[in-house]
Design a protein around this motif. Structure first.
Motif, PDB file in Angstrom:
ATOM      1  N   PHE A  14     -16.163 -62.706 -93.953  1.00 52.58           N
ATOM      2  CA  PHE A  14     -15.949 -62.005 -92.684  1.00 52.58           C
ATOM      3  C   PHE A  14     -14.993 -62.830 -91.828  1.00 52.58           C
ATOM      4  CE2 PHE A  14     -20.232 -60.807 -94.073  1.00 52.58           C
ATOM      5  CZ  PHE A  14     -20.093 -59.424 -94.108  1.00 52.58           C
ATOM      6  N   SER A  18     -20.885 -64.113 -90.543  1.00 55.50           N
ATOM      7  CA  SER A  18     -21.677 -62.892 -90.649  1.00 55.50           C
ATOM      8  C   SER A  18     -22.468 -62.578 -89.383  1.00 55.50           C
ATOM      9  CB  SER A  18     -22.624 -62.971 -91.847  1.00 55.50           C
ATOM     10  OG  SER A  18     -23.515 -64.048 -91.699  1.00 55.50           O
ATOM     11  N   HIS A  19     -22.690 -63.550 -88.542  1.00 56.25           N
ATOM     12  CA  HIS A  19     -23.417 -63.296 -87.297  1.00 56.25           C
ATOM     13  C   HIS A  19     -22.456 -62.778 -86.232  1.00 56.25           C
ATOM     14  CE1 HIS A  19     -25.571 -64.157 -83.542  1.00 56.25           C
ATOM     15  NE2 HIS A  19     -26.673 -64.040 -84.285  1.00 56.25           N
ATOM     16  N   ASP A  20     -22.887 -61.769 -85.469  1.00 56.24           N
ATOM     17  CA  ASP A  20     -22.008 -61.171 -84.455  1.00 56.24           C
ATOM     18  C   ASP A  20     -21.522 -62.164 -83.414  1.00 56.24           C
ATOM     19  OD1 ASP A  20     -21.924 -58.663 -85.533  1.00 56.24           O
ATOM     20  OD2 ASP A  20     -23.539 -57.853 -84.294  1.00 56.24           O
ATOM     21  N   LYS A  75     -15.231 -58.540 -85.262  1.00 51.99           N
ATOM     22  CA  LYS A  75     -15.027 -57.874 -86.551  1.00 51.99           C
ATOM     23  C   LYS A  75     -14.090 -56.674 -86.460  1.00 51.99           C
ATOM     24  CE  LYS A  75     -19.452 -59.392 -88.246  1.00 51.99           C
ATOM     25  NZ  LYS A  75     -20.784 -59.057 -88.650  1.00 51.99           N
TER      26      LYS A  75
END
Length: 104
Positions: A14, A18-20, A75
């Motif tokens: 990502f 992966s954590h926002d 993202k």
């Protein structure tokens, strides 16, 4: 039934993790989503750790719908996976490159 005693390990890549909220970490590059060198470093780490493949998911659009949320999430910028994996193929040697491709 055939048995294969080796487990296959993969990692999903990502832009900032992966954590926002991972984009807030000072070690995460602000332009990671559009920096091929950033992805090449991640792929090299996975390759050095004996992962079998890296995975990139495609999206047909900006994922977030709420405009105020777009400003707080990392993202929403990034390469289309096939293009990025094509670039990574010249910088990796022993790791598989896997992606989904949106056809809409």
């Amino acid at each position: 039934m055939r048995r294969n005693d080796e487990i296959k390990l993969g990692v999903a890549l990502f832009q900032s993790g992966s954590h926002d909220g991972a984009w807030r970490d000072p070690s995460v590059p602000a332009n990671g989503g559009v920096d091929i060198d950033h992805y090449a470093r991640l792929a090299a780490l996975a390759e050095g750790a004996a992962f079998h493949f890296v995975f990139l998911a495609d999206s047909p659009c900006v994922i977030e719908r709420d405009l105020t949320h777009i400003a707080r999430v990392s993202k929403n910028d990034g390469f289309e996976p096939i293009t990025l994996l094509s670039a990574l193929s010249s910088r990796t040697k022993d790791i598989g490159l896997v992606a989904t491709a949106t056809t809409t």
